[in-house]
Write a protein that holds these residues in place. Structure first.
Motif, PDB file in Angstrom:
ATOM      1  N   LEU A   1       0.726  -1.133   0.162  1.00  0.00           N
ATOM      2  CA  LEU A   1      -0.296   0.132   0.112  1.00  0.00           C
ATOM      3  C   LEU A   1       0.807   1.092   0.087  1.00  0.00           C
ATOM      4  O   LEU A   1       0.554   2.246  -0.352  1.00  0.00           O
ATOM      5  CB  LEU A   1      -0.725  -0.091   1.397  1.00  0.00           C
ATOM      6  N   ALA A   2       2.308   0.893   0.928  1.00  0.00           N
ATOM      7  CA  ALA A   2       3.329   2.209   0.564  1.00  0.00           C
ATOM      8  C   ALA A   2       3.747   2.690  -0.390  1.00  0.00           C
ATOM      9  O   ALA A   2       3.869   3.213  -0.820  1.00  0.00           O
ATOM     10  CB  ALA A   2       3.802   2.201   1.649  1.00  0.00           C
ATOM     11  N   SER A   3       4.323   0.911  -0.919  1.00  0.00           N
ATOM     12  CA  SER A   3       4.971   2.134  -1.635  1.00  0.00           C
ATOM     13  C   SER A   3       3.758   2.142  -3.588  1.00  0.00           C
ATOM     14  O   SER A   3       4.201   3.063  -3.863  1.00  0.00           O
ATOM     15  CB  SER A   3       4.939   0.181  -3.076  1.00  0.00           C
ATOM     16  N   PHE A   4       2.296   1.450  -3.219  1.00  0.00           N
ATOM     17  CA  PHE A   4       1.293   2.546  -4.338  1.00  0.00           C
ATOM     18  C   PHE A   4       1.318   4.182  -3.913  1.00  0.00           C
ATOM     19  O   PHE A   4       1.511   4.342  -5.185  1.00  0.00           O
ATOM     20  CB  PHE A   4       0.195   1.548  -4.261  1.00  0.00           C
ATOM     21  N   TYR A   5       1.021   4.374  -2.348  1.00  0.00           N
ATOM     22  CA  TYR A   5       0.258   5.209  -2.173  1.00  0.00           C
ATOM     23  C   TYR A   5       2.618   6.433  -3.003  1.00  0.00           C
ATOM     24  O   TYR A   5       2.000   7.244  -3.322  1.00  0.00           O
ATOM     25  CB  TYR A   5       0.642   5.896  -1.102  1.00  0.00           C
ATOM     26  N   LEU A   6       3.315   6.314  -2.493  1.00  0.00           N
ATOM     27  CA  LEU A   6       3.934   6.901  -2.989  1.00  0.00           C
ATOM     28  C   LEU A   6       4.745   6.811  -4.271  1.00  0.00           C
ATOM     29  O   LEU A   6       5.034   8.535  -5.363  1.00  0.00           O
ATOM     30  CB  LEU A   6       6.063   5.743  -2.138  1.00  0.00           C
ATOM     31  N   GLY A   7       4.388   5.631  -5.140  1.00  0.00           N
ATOM     32  CA  GLY A   7       4.370   5.929  -6.945  1.00  0.00           C
ATOM     33  C   GLY A   7       4.006   6.790  -7.547  1.00  0.00           C
ATOM     34  O   GLY A   7       4.074   7.328  -8.525  1.00  0.00           O
ATOM     35  N   TYR A   8       2.490   6.684  -6.303  1.00  0.00           N
ATOM     36  CA  TYR A   8       1.215   7.698  -7.501  1.00  0.00           C
ATOM     37  C   TYR A   8       1.623   9.393  -7.177  1.00  0.00           C
ATOM     38  O   TYR A   8       1.329  10.159  -7.918  1.00  0.00           O
ATOM     39  CB  TYR A   8      -0.087   6.563  -6.884  1.00  0.00           C
ATOM     40  N   ARG A   9       1.638   9.376  -5.716  1.00  0.00           N
ATOM     41  CA  ARG A   9       1.990  10.405  -5.251  1.00  0.00           C
ATOM     42  C   ARG A   9       3.515  11.648  -5.536  1.00  0.00           C
ATOM     43  O   ARG A   9       2.834  12.839  -6.097  1.00  0.00           O
ATOM     44  CB  ARG A   9       1.665  10.643  -4.378  1.00  0.00           C
ATOM     45  N   HIS A  10       3.980  10.788  -5.841  1.00  0.00           N
ATOM     46  CA  HIS A  10       5.669  11.405  -6.216  1.00  0.00           C
ATOM     47  C   HIS A  10       5.727  10.709  -7.022  1.00  0.00           C
ATOM     48  O   HIS A  10       7.159  10.277  -7.464  1.00  0.00           O
ATOM     49  CB  HIS A  10       6.110  11.374  -5.051  1.00  0.00           C
ATOM     50  N   PRO A  11       5.917  10.598  -8.405  1.00  0.00           N
ATOM     51  CA  PRO A  11       6.259  10.657  -9.558  1.00  0.00           C
ATOM     52  C   PRO A  11       7.542  11.114 -10.177  1.00  0.00           C
ATOM     53  O   PRO A  11       8.275  10.800 -10.968  1.00  0.00           O
ATOM     54  CB  PRO A  11       5.042  11.047 -10.833  1.00  0.00           C
ATOM     55  N   GLU A  12       7.497  12.083  -9.309  1.00  0.00           N
ATOM     56  CA  GLU A  12       9.431  12.921  -9.882  1.00  0.00           C
ATOM     57  C   GLU A  12      10.314  11.879  -9.177  1.00  0.00           C
ATOM     58  O   GLU A  12      11.237  12.034  -9.286  1.00  0.00           O
ATOM     59  CB  GLU A  12       8.592  14.439  -9.522  1.00  0.00           C
ATOM     60  N   MET A  13       9.694  10.951  -9.173  1.00  0.00           N
ATOM     61  CA  MET A  13      10.987  10.871  -7.251  1.00  0.00           C
ATOM     62  C   MET A  13      10.963   9.111  -7.487  1.00  0.00           C
ATOM     63  O   MET A  13      12.218   8.246  -8.081  1.00  0.00           O
ATOM     64  CB  MET A  13      10.620  10.995  -6.175  1.00  0.00           C
ATOM     65  N   PHE A  14       9.871   8.555  -7.819  1.00  0.00           N
ATOM     66  CA  PHE A  14       9.684   6.610  -7.984  1.00  0.00           C
ATOM     67  C   PHE A  14       9.232   6.263  -9.825  1.00  0.00           C
ATOM     68  O   PHE A  14       8.226   6.976 -10.637  1.00  0.00           O
ATOM     69  CB  PHE A  14       8.926   6.791  -7.110  1.00  0.00           C
ATOM     70  N   GLY A  15      10.265   5.927  -9.763  1.00  0.00           N
ATOM     71  CA  GLY A  15       9.527   5.575 -11.694  1.00  0.00           C
ATOM     72  C   GLY A  15       9.495   3.964 -11.324  1.00  0.00           C
ATOM     73  O   GLY A  15       8.214   3.932 -12.370  1.00  0.00           O
TER      74      GLY A  15
END
Length: 242
Positions: free
Chosen positions: A7-21
């Motif tokens: 869940l955290a991985s999804f949230y971070l990837g979705y909310r912060h595309p500038e950081m996570f590819g």
């Protein structure tokens, strides 16, 4: 991440595309708070980003993760992500919730997230969630697990499950495919019909058997003389009349 980590991985990837590819979300706990995050993502008005997502679940996962995860998959596809290219859903047959199942799906997840070219589709097959070994979908025994997400085989020996595949049933008096729930097949009446799935120019078929729903039974419940004592001992519960 796995479970809450997924869940955290999804949230971070979705909310912060500038950081996570990439975001590898194995058995993500999207059911939390009545699937609140699924609804938030569907309504936030944001479009597609460059982040590549892997979403998966065990066929015998916990808390309905295996049916909730495809809903989020469909939400992202509606925003512009493309199945088999920059977003994937995979169902682990026989997999329970936990790190062991995550390990079994890890190789395919890493291949999908790190490969340079879009995988080539080789074939398609149908496996009911209620019984992946069955050659037909019996709605009476499938119950709430009457789901089918076509298994799409790709080169390099891995598969994904197509949430956006087109499903249709020949005889609507037997069963219907639910519009708002990816892969959900609902009973209409008794009989036998054929379910057809189409994805990326490929077709697969499976018989579907409907049933006539019976009347509900009203069972008498006797009033107990006094409330049961809640003491942590379950030994006497089998004798209670309710």
């Amino acid at each position: 991440g796995n479970s809450l980590g997924g869940l955290a991985s999804f949230y971070l990837g979705y909310r912060h595309p500038e950081m996570f590819g990439f975001a590898g979300c194995t058995s993500p706990s999207l059911w939390l708070m009545d699937s609140k995050l699924v609804g938030e993502v569907a309504r936030d008005g944001k479009g597609k980003t460059a982040t590549r997502f892997w979403l998966d679940a065990g066929e015998r996962d916990s808390a309905g993760i295996e049916t909730v995860t495809p809903r989020m998959m469909k939400v992202l596809v509606e925003k512009g992500w493309v199945e088999g290219d920059d977003i994937a859903f995979a169902l682990g047959y026989g997999h329970l919730h936990g790190g062991t199942a995550q390990r079994e799906r890890m190789r395919n997840m890493l291949y999908f997230l790190l490969r340079k070219e879009r995988p080539v589709v080789r074939g398609i097959a149908l496996k009911p969630l209620a019984d992946p070994q069955a050659n037909r979908l019996r709605l009476e025994t499938a119950g709430d697990r009457a789901y089918i997400w076509p298994e799409v085989q790709y080169e390099h020996g891995f598969y994904l499950n197509a949430v956006t595949a087109r499903l249709r049933i020949d005889d609507p008096s037997v069963a219907e495919v639910e519009d708002g729930e990816p892969g959900r097949v609902r009973n209409v009446g008794p009989g036998r019909s054929m379910l057809t799935a189409e994805f990326s120019g490929l077709r697969a078929q499976m018989p579907v058997e409907g049933y006539r729903a019976g009347d509900y039974l009203k069972l008498p419940v006797r009033k107990v003389e006094k409330p049961p004592k809640v003491d942590g001992d379950l030994g006497e519960w089998s004798a209670l009349p309710f």
